[in-house]
Every structure is written in C-alpha cells, then in structure tokens.
Design a protein around this motif. Structure first.
Motif, PDB file in Angstrom:
ATOM      1  N   GLU A 265      35.020  29.457 -13.842  1.00 14.28           N
ATOM      2  CA  GLU A 265      35.313  29.884 -15.210  1.00 14.28           C
ATOM      3  C   GLU A 265      36.716  29.449 -15.634  1.00 14.28           C
ATOM      4  O   GLU A 265      36.957  29.127 -16.806  1.00 14.28           O
ATOM      5  N   ALA A 266      37.625  29.431 -14.678  1.00 13.99           N
ATOM      6  CA  ALA A 266      38.988  28.982 -14.998  1.00 13.99           C
ATOM      7  C   ALA A 266      38.990  27.508 -15.376  1.00 13.99           C
ATOM      8  O   ALA A 266      39.691  27.096 -16.315  1.00 13.99           O
ATOM      9  N   LEU A 267      38.223  26.725 -14.671  1.00 12.29           N
ATOM     10  CA  LEU A 267      38.161  25.293 -14.984  1.00 12.29           C
ATOM     11  C   LEU A 267      37.645  25.070 -16.403  1.00 12.29           C
ATOM     12  O   LEU A 267      38.113  24.175 -17.118  1.00 12.29           O
ATOM     13  N   LYS A 268      36.683  25.878 -16.826  1.00 12.91           N
ATOM     14  CA  LYS A 268      36.166  25.759 -18.189  1.00 12.91           C
ATOM     15  C   LYS A 268      37.266  26.083 -19.205  1.00 12.91           C
ATOM     16  O   LYS A 268      37.424  25.385 -20.223  1.00 12.91           O
ATOM     17  N   LYS A 269      38.028  27.134 -18.936  1.00 12.83           N
ATOM     18  CA  LYS A 269      39.088  27.537 -19.862  1.00 12.83           C
ATOM     19  C   LYS A 269      40.182  26.473 -19.950  1.00 12.83           C
ATOM     20  O   LYS A 269      40.778  26.269 -21.011  1.00 12.83           O
ATOM     21  N   LEU A 270      40.452  25.810 -18.841  1.00 14.27           N
ATOM     22  CA  LEU A 270      41.550  24.841 -18.797  1.00 14.27           C
ATOM     23  C   LEU A 270      41.173  23.523 -19.458  1.00 14.27           C
ATOM     24  O   LEU A 270      42.048  22.751 -19.854  1.00 14.27           O
ATOM     25  N   GLY A 271      39.875  23.228 -19.547  1.00 12.82           N
ATOM     26  CA  GLY A 271      39.436  22.066 -20.305  1.00 12.82           C
ATOM     27  C   GLY A 271      39.280  20.800 -19.485  1.00 12.82           C
ATOM     28  O   GLY A 271      39.487  20.773 -18.267  1.00 12.82           O
ATOM     29  N   SER A 272      38.952  19.727 -20.180  1.00  7.71           N
ATOM     30  CA  SER A 272      38.572  18.472 -19.521  1.00  7.71           C
ATOM     31  C   SER A 272      39.748  17.720 -18.922  1.00  7.71           C
ATOM     32  O   SER A 272      39.559  16.730 -18.213  1.00  7.71           O
ATOM     33  N   GLY A 273      40.975  18.190 -19.147  1.00  6.32           N
ATOM     34  CA  GLY A 273      42.125  17.545 -18.521  1.00  6.32           C
ATOM     35  C   GLY A 273      42.369  17.998 -17.092  1.00  6.32           C
ATOM     36  O   GLY A 273      43.087  17.337 -16.339  1.00  6.32           O
ATOM     37  N   GLU A 274      41.744  19.113 -16.718  1.00 12.28           N
ATOM     38  CA  GLU A 274      41.966  19.652 -15.376  1.00 12.28           C
ATOM     39  C   GLU A 274      41.147  18.902 -14.330  1.00 12.28           C
ATOM     40  O   GLU A 274      40.027  18.450 -14.605  1.00 12.28           O
ATOM     41  N   VAL A 275      41.720  18.758 -13.147  1.00  6.74           N
ATOM     42  CA  VAL A 275      41.080  18.058 -12.023  1.00  6.74           C
ATOM     43  C   VAL A 275      41.326  18.899 -10.782  1.00  6.74           C
ATOM     44  O   VAL A 275      42.475  19.236 -10.472  1.00  6.74           O
ATOM     45  N   ASN A 276      40.256  19.235 -10.058  1.00  6.19           N
ATOM     46  CA  ASN A 276      40.429  20.102  -8.896  1.00  6.19           C
ATOM     47  C   ASN A 276      40.258  19.370  -7.570  1.00  6.19           C
ATOM     48  O   ASN A 276      39.976  19.977  -6.535  1.00  6.19           O
ATOM     49  N   ARG A 277      40.453  18.049  -7.603  1.00  4.45           N
ATOM     50  CA  ARG A 277      40.431  17.263  -6.371  1.00  4.45           C
ATOM     51  C   ARG A 277      41.524  16.186  -6.451  1.00  4.45           C
ATOM     52  O   ARG A 277      41.771  15.626  -7.532  1.00  4.45           O
ATOM     53  N   PRO A 278      42.168  15.872  -5.324  1.00  2.00           N
ATOM     54  CA  PRO A 278      43.218  14.840  -5.339  1.00  2.00           C
ATOM     55  C   PRO A 278      42.635  13.434  -5.212  1.00  2.00           C
ATOM     56  O   PRO A 278      42.907  12.709  -4.255  1.00  2.00           O
ATOM     57  N   ILE A 279      41.850  13.057  -6.204  1.00  3.46           N
ATOM     58  CA  ILE A 279      41.247  11.733  -6.186  1.00  3.46           C
ATOM     59  C   ILE A 279      42.299  10.686  -6.572  1.00  3.46           C
ATOM     60  O   ILE A 279      43.358  11.034  -7.087  1.00  3.46           O
ATOM     61  N   PRO A 280      42.054   9.400  -6.331  1.00  6.31           N
ATOM     62  CA  PRO A 280      43.033   8.386  -6.734  1.00  6.31           C
ATOM     63  C   PRO A 280      43.383   8.500  -8.209  1.00  6.31           C
ATOM     64  O   PRO A 280      42.514   8.726  -9.061  1.00  6.31           O
ATOM     65  N   TRP A 281      44.657   8.329  -8.508  1.00  9.84           N
ATOM     66  CA  TRP A 281      45.150   8.472  -9.880  1.00  9.84           C
ATOM     67  C   TRP A 281      44.422   7.543 -10.839  1.00  9.84           C
ATOM     68  O   TRP A 281      44.126   7.914 -11.990  1.00  9.84           O
ATOM     69  N   ASP A 283      41.460   6.768 -10.924  1.00 14.52           N
ATOM     70  CA  ASP A 283      40.118   7.243 -11.248  1.00 14.52           C
ATOM     71  C   ASP A 283      40.115   8.316 -12.339  1.00 14.52           C
ATOM     72  O   ASP A 283      39.050   8.726 -12.806  1.00 14.52           O
ATOM     73  N   LEU A 284      41.290   8.777 -12.727  1.00 19.67           N
ATOM     74  CA  LEU A 284      41.385   9.814 -13.752  1.00 19.67           C
ATOM     75  C   LEU A 284      41.315   9.191 -15.144  1.00 19.67           C
ATOM     76  O   LEU A 284      41.702   8.044 -15.354  1.00 19.67           O
ATOM     77  N   THR A 285      40.821   9.971 -16.099  1.00 20.98           N
ATOM     78  CA  THR A 285      40.855   9.528 -17.488  1.00 20.98           C
ATOM     79  C   THR A 285      42.291   9.620 -18.010  1.00 20.98           C
ATOM     80  O   THR A 285      43.154  10.269 -17.409  1.00 20.98           O
ATOM     81  N   ALA A 286      42.555   8.994 -19.144  1.00 20.78           N
ATOM     82  CA  ALA A 286      43.890   9.069 -19.744  1.00 20.78           C
ATOM     83  C   ALA A 286      44.255  10.516 -20.068  1.00 20.78           C
ATOM     84  O   ALA A 286      45.414  10.940 -19.885  1.00 20.78           O
ATOM     85  N   GLU A 287      43.282  11.290 -20.532  1.00 22.64           N
ATOM     86  CA  GLU A 287      43.536  12.705 -20.833  1.00 22.64           C
ATOM     87  C   GLU A 287      43.911  13.465 -19.567  1.00 22.64           C
ATOM     88  O   GLU A 287      44.849  14.274 -19.561  1.00 22.64           O
ATOM     89  N   GLN A 288      43.191  13.218 -18.488  1.00 26.70           N
ATOM     90  CA  GLN A 288      43.485  13.897 -17.234  1.00 26.70           C
ATOM     91  C   GLN A 288      44.855  13.497 -16.682  1.00 26.70           C
ATOM     92  O   GLN A 288      45.606  14.346 -16.196  1.00 26.70           O
ATOM     93  N   GLN A 289      45.189  12.231 -16.776  1.00 19.10           N
ATOM     94  CA  GLN A 289      46.499  11.790 -16.293  1.00 19.10           C
ATOM     95  C   GLN A 289      47.626  12.471 -17.056  1.00 19.10           C
ATOM     96  O   GLN A 289      48.603  12.939 -16.458  1.00 19.10           O
ATOM     97  N   ARG A 290      47.492  12.561 -18.374  1.00 16.50           N
ATOM     98  CA  ARG A 290      48.541  13.199 -19.174  1.00 16.50           C
ATOM     99  C   ARG A 290      48.651  14.683 -18.831  1.00 16.50           C
ATOM    100  O   ARG A 290      49.755  15.225 -18.701  1.00 16.50           O
ATOM    101  N   PHE A 291      47.522  15.341 -18.694  1.00 14.91           N
ATOM    102  CA  PHE A 291      47.504  16.772 -18.390  1.00 14.91           C
ATOM    103  C   PHE A 291      48.147  17.046 -17.027  1.00 14.91           C
ATOM    104  O   PHE A 291      48.968  17.956 -16.879  1.00 14.91           O
ATOM    105  N   GLN A 292      47.773  16.248 -16.036  1.00 12.48           N
ATOM    106  CA  GLN A 292      48.318  16.448 -14.689  1.00 12.48           C
ATOM    107  C   GLN A 292      49.808  16.133 -14.639  1.00 12.48           C
ATOM    108  O   GLN A 292      50.593  16.845 -14.005  1.00 12.48           O
TER     109      GLN A 292
END
Length: 540
Positions: A265-281, A283-292
């Motif tokens: 439920e927390a992941l839903k609240k935090l939105g599509s910029g959140e990533v809960n695995r340390p995958i290669p940078w 592989d992240l979307t531009a939105e995820q990179q900015r958020f992280q």
C-alpha cells in the motif's frame, strides 16, 4: 584523578602516541541513525561533512567497528556494554525481548557508573531504551519521541515531561533542536558545575526516515545524484581506495534483495517513481531516476545538516575551553536502510519532497550506495547492516592525528573503554544482585597504536539474521538462507563464500555461534518473561 594521571603516564611511557591528561576527561558520544558507512567524507563519501572530517583528521578512524544492525539493540549495547539479547533488548526464541523488552535490574546504563565519580550526565535526542531517561542516571534530557516529523516538537519530552511546542514552529528542525538542547546543557554545566566532568549522549534521529530536510540544504544536492547509485558506488569506492580505508573489492548490487518488510500500500501511495529493488540505474525510467536522485539528495542534506550542528556543538566546547580534554566518539546505530513505508502523517505526493507533508524513505538502491563497499542494509548482519564509522577525538589523551585503527570492535566495547580510560572499577553487585560479566573489551590500547584487541568472537542475531566473527573469519546467513563463510582480511564485500572449500572452519564457527547463543539464552532466561517478541516493536 591521581590514578587516571598514573594510567595515562604508564600508557604514555609504553606507547608514545598517548598524551597525559591532567583532569578527568569529559565524554561526548554522538550517534547518527541509519547512516551508511561511506556517508562521511572521511570514509569516502561525497556529502559535505567538514566538522566530522576534521575530528577524524585530528583523531582516529576505526575501519572495522560494528553495531547491531538496528536502532534499539545498538543503543542497549552502547549504554550497557552487553549484547542486547543479554539484557532483553533484542528478541530471543521464546523469550521475548526486542524494542519493548525491559532490562534486568543489574543491567545499568553508563551514567550510573559515572555519577559516583563526579560526572554530570546529559542526554539530547533519540532515546529508544526502555524506561524513562532521568531514572537511567541522566541529570537532564531531551527525549525526541516524535520521530515522524522533523519539523515539529509535538510528542517530545524534556526531563521526562511532555514538551509544549511553540505556536509557530516554522523555524523548528529536529536536528537543530537536538544541538540547541545540548548547548543549553553545556552552558548550564559551565556556569554551575565547571568543577565536574560531564558525559553527554547526543543521539540524532537523522538521517532516519522520513526524509525531511531544510530546502536550502536539499538545494545543495539537488542534481548531485542524477548519475545514479551505480556511479555513486564506484566513485565512493575509488575514494575509499585512495584513503587506504579497507582492502576488498566492491560488492555486487543484489537486484533480488528489496526492503526487509513489504508494504504494497505504501508503494501505491508513493507513486510510479518509487523503486523497491536496486536494479541497474539504466533500467529505470526518467521519472524513477529523478525521484530516486531527489530522495538521495534529501538524505545527503540531512547528513550535511547534522555535521553543521555538530560544528555548533564543537564551538561550544571550544568556548568552554573543554574541547581538548573531551573524548568525542561518533558512530551510527546501523547501516543505511532499504526500508520503504509510509507512516505517521502519511505522504502527500503533491508536496515538495523533503517537506513535512511527505514521507519518503531511502530504499535499497541508494542504501546500497551509502553502505559502499558492503552488502545489504539495516536489519541484515552482513557488513552493510552492521558496519559503521567510528571517529575518536581526544587531543589531551591521543597524540595520533588522522590515523586508522583496524581492530574489529563493537558497540559493546564503549562502556569498558570509558571505564578503562577513567580507571573505574565496575561494581560486581547491584542492589544485592550479582552483575554478570559483560562481553565488551576496552579499546584504550588501540588509542595508542594500531593493534588488534584480543577477544574470542563478535556475535550477532537480529530477526533470524545470524553472524559470528572470529579473527578475520566471518560466518553469516540471512534468515532462511544457508551459512556462508568469508575471509574479511581481503573480502569485506562478502563476495567469495569459502564454506565449501573450508568445511572444517564452517563447522567450527557454527559451533561457536551456537555456544554463544546458549550462554546468552541462559543469562537472558534468568529473568525473562515467556512470551514471543512483539511484532509491532520489530517494525520500529
């Protein structure tokens, strides 16, 4: 005082790096919360920490100092000199304990041993030890119970009484408030008790989540981490190699290892910029990179602000002419955290990141980078979860400047170190009860030279994660996994499991871990309540 001077004279004669101190030293222990091993500049980091770097440059850096992997057990070990499980402050099978466990009567805190020798004792910041603060031996306290909003004093306690927050809290920030209180205690001490030494426990909440920081501090790091956690790890590791900090390779990222607790439920609240695995940078979307990158900027801002406030604390010690004869320790209670959750006031995705309306956590990607070069995070007992900087600064007692100490050591060693420095004999009985022997060792010999402190082992258990270190050998496993064996003399990254090629050592260390577990169980069982560990407390 005469015995202390004789002790320092003796050590000075046998090891020239130690200087004599004419008076009992003051003691300040500064503790950060959820700070990674590489977050300080002097440990390879890219965050501005000039005050802590200067303490290290004029003192000692321990490269193999350990905590317990979690907030409350580390505080118990620090203040009692025992493994937290021995004093009911971390869970044991069928014996309870943990974040709501209650210490035995004999499990006294350090101030109880210092006060009879003339010390005034002060506490500023996080507590997270059972019971109230003043009955634990402190003369004054600011108990930061509000750990969900860095911009409000609501819920805190001063001298164990509720704080009345100001009507206008627009200038309030918890990290600053900790040092405001510490300075107030020191000023009062200088005015009323200048003939007495003091012990001051300064326990910051930062950079523990929620990631809350002042806008001007965040701005300094806004675009610093846009190249990602892969690049940050490589850069920090290279700097650590230049410093000669440790001999190892850089651990590999573990994309399969996410937060220790899953809150969908927390992941839903935090939105599509959140990533809960340390995958290669990449592989992240531009939105995820900015958020992280923004989250890491806030984490950096929190560490930066802590260092700024430590600078104010040092200025106060200088103004009192007490800096040289004050032993200052600095460490973190566990490694950086991979946790992702939303608690307390919730999270408003439309609010400015880092503001009071937001609730952000660092997460496993940048947590891995903050723990460079180690594996895993807070709660795990791999090196990333249990390794912390330890800076020791004491110009009147330590002549070494900017030297490193490589002896394996632990929070359980702080109490015996302080007792040894002061030549204080710990009581063997408390209120008619015998005080069991404690496992810690004095680090005073390592203040003089880079030498290994003799000990049988160092031992860990937290939430089913287990480890033991004997010399340079470490046996470790995460809950549900198989044991792995590492030679830490060249592999602090825990990259090369030697269990299959050295089965004899594996068996030997498993037996050692088990023997220590039995001894700890036997001691804890004497006064334990037979009930399971509190699961809610385990999430604190």
């Amino acid at each position: 005082m005469q015995r202390l001077a004789c002790l320092l004279l003796f050590v000075g004669l046998t090891a020239p790096q130690i200087a004599q101190a004419a008076d009992k030293p003051n003691i300040v222990f500064i503790l950060a919360d959820d700070m990674g091993y590489s977050d300080l500049g002097c440990y390879g980091g890219d965050i501005a920490t000039p005050n802590l770097d200067q303490l290290a440059a004029n003192g000692l850096k321990f490269t193999q100092f350990y905590n317990t992997a979690r907030c409350w057990p580390t505080r118990a070990a620090l203040m009692t000199g025992y493994y937290a499980q021995q004093v009911h402050r971390d869970a044991l099978p069928n014996l309870g304990g943990g974040g709501r466990g209650k210490r035995q009567e004999w499990a006294r805190l350090l101030p109880d041993f210092l006060a009879p020798h003339g010390y005034r004792n002060y506490h500023s910041g996080k507590w997270h030890i059972d019971g109230k603060v003043l009955p634990a031996g402190f003369d004054r306290s600011l108990d930061m119970r509000n750990q969900g909003n860095f911009f409000s004093a609501k819920g805190n306690a001063e001298d164990d009484e509720p704080v009345q927050p100001a009507e206008d809290e627009s200038d309030y920030y918890a990290t600053t408030a900790v040092v405001d209180h510490a300075i107030d205690c020191l000023k009062e001490h200088d005015e009323k008790y200048s003939d007495q030494p003091f012990f001051h426990y300064v326990a910051f909440i930062c950079p523990h989540f929620p990631l809350h920081a002042k806008p001007e501090d965040i701005a300094k790091y806004h675009d610093k981490y846009v190249d990602g956690w892969d690049k940050m790890r490589e850069t920090r590791f290279a700097r650590q190699q230049e410093l000669g900090l440790l001999e190892t390779e850089l651990s590999a990222l573990e994309p399969e290892v996410g937060p220790p607790y899953h809150f969908p439920e927390a992941l839903k609240k935090l939105g599509s910029g959140e990533v809960n695995r340390p995958i290669p940078w990449s592989d992240l979307t531009a939105e995820q990179q900015r958020f992280q990158a923004t989250k890491m900027a806030i984490h950096a801002a929190m560490v930066d602000r802590m260092d700024q406030e430590i600078g104010r604390l040092l200025d106060q010690l200088k103004a009192m002419d007490e800096l040289d004869n004050t032993i200052i320790f600095f460490a973190s209670d566990n490694g950086a955290s991979a946790e992702i959750m939303v608690r307390h006031g919730g999270h408003d995705p439309s609010a400015e990141p880092g503001s009071a309306a937001t609730y952000l956590c660092l997460g496993p990607g940048f947590s891995s980078a903050c723990n460079t070069p180690f594996r895993r995070h807070k709660t795990w007992v791999h090196e990333g979860g249990i390794s912390t900087p330890l800076i020791v600064h004491w110009p009147a007692g330590i002549q070494a400047k900017g030297e490193m100490r490589h002896t394996p050591s632990h929070m359980i060693d702080i109490v015996p170190t302080i007792m040894d420095v002061l030549d204080i004999e710990k009581p063997t009985v408390w209120n008619g009860q015998p005080i069991p022997p404690a496992p810690g060792k004095s680090l005073l010999p390592a203040f003089a030279e880079d030498k290994t402190i003799d000990r049988e082992m160092l031992w860990w258990l937290h939430e089913g994660n287990q480890a033991v270190r004997i010399g340079d050998w470490k046996l470790v496993k995460a809950k549900g996994d198989q044991w792995a064996l590492y030679d830490l003399s060249t592999d602090r990254a825990e990259a090369h499991d030697l269990a299959k090629v050295n089965p004899e050592k594996l068996i030997e260390m498993k037996l050692t871990w088990g023997r220590q577990m039995k001894q700890i169980m036997d001691l804890a069982e004497q006064t334990a309540e037979k009930k399971p560990a509190n699961k809610a407390a385990a999430k604190e």
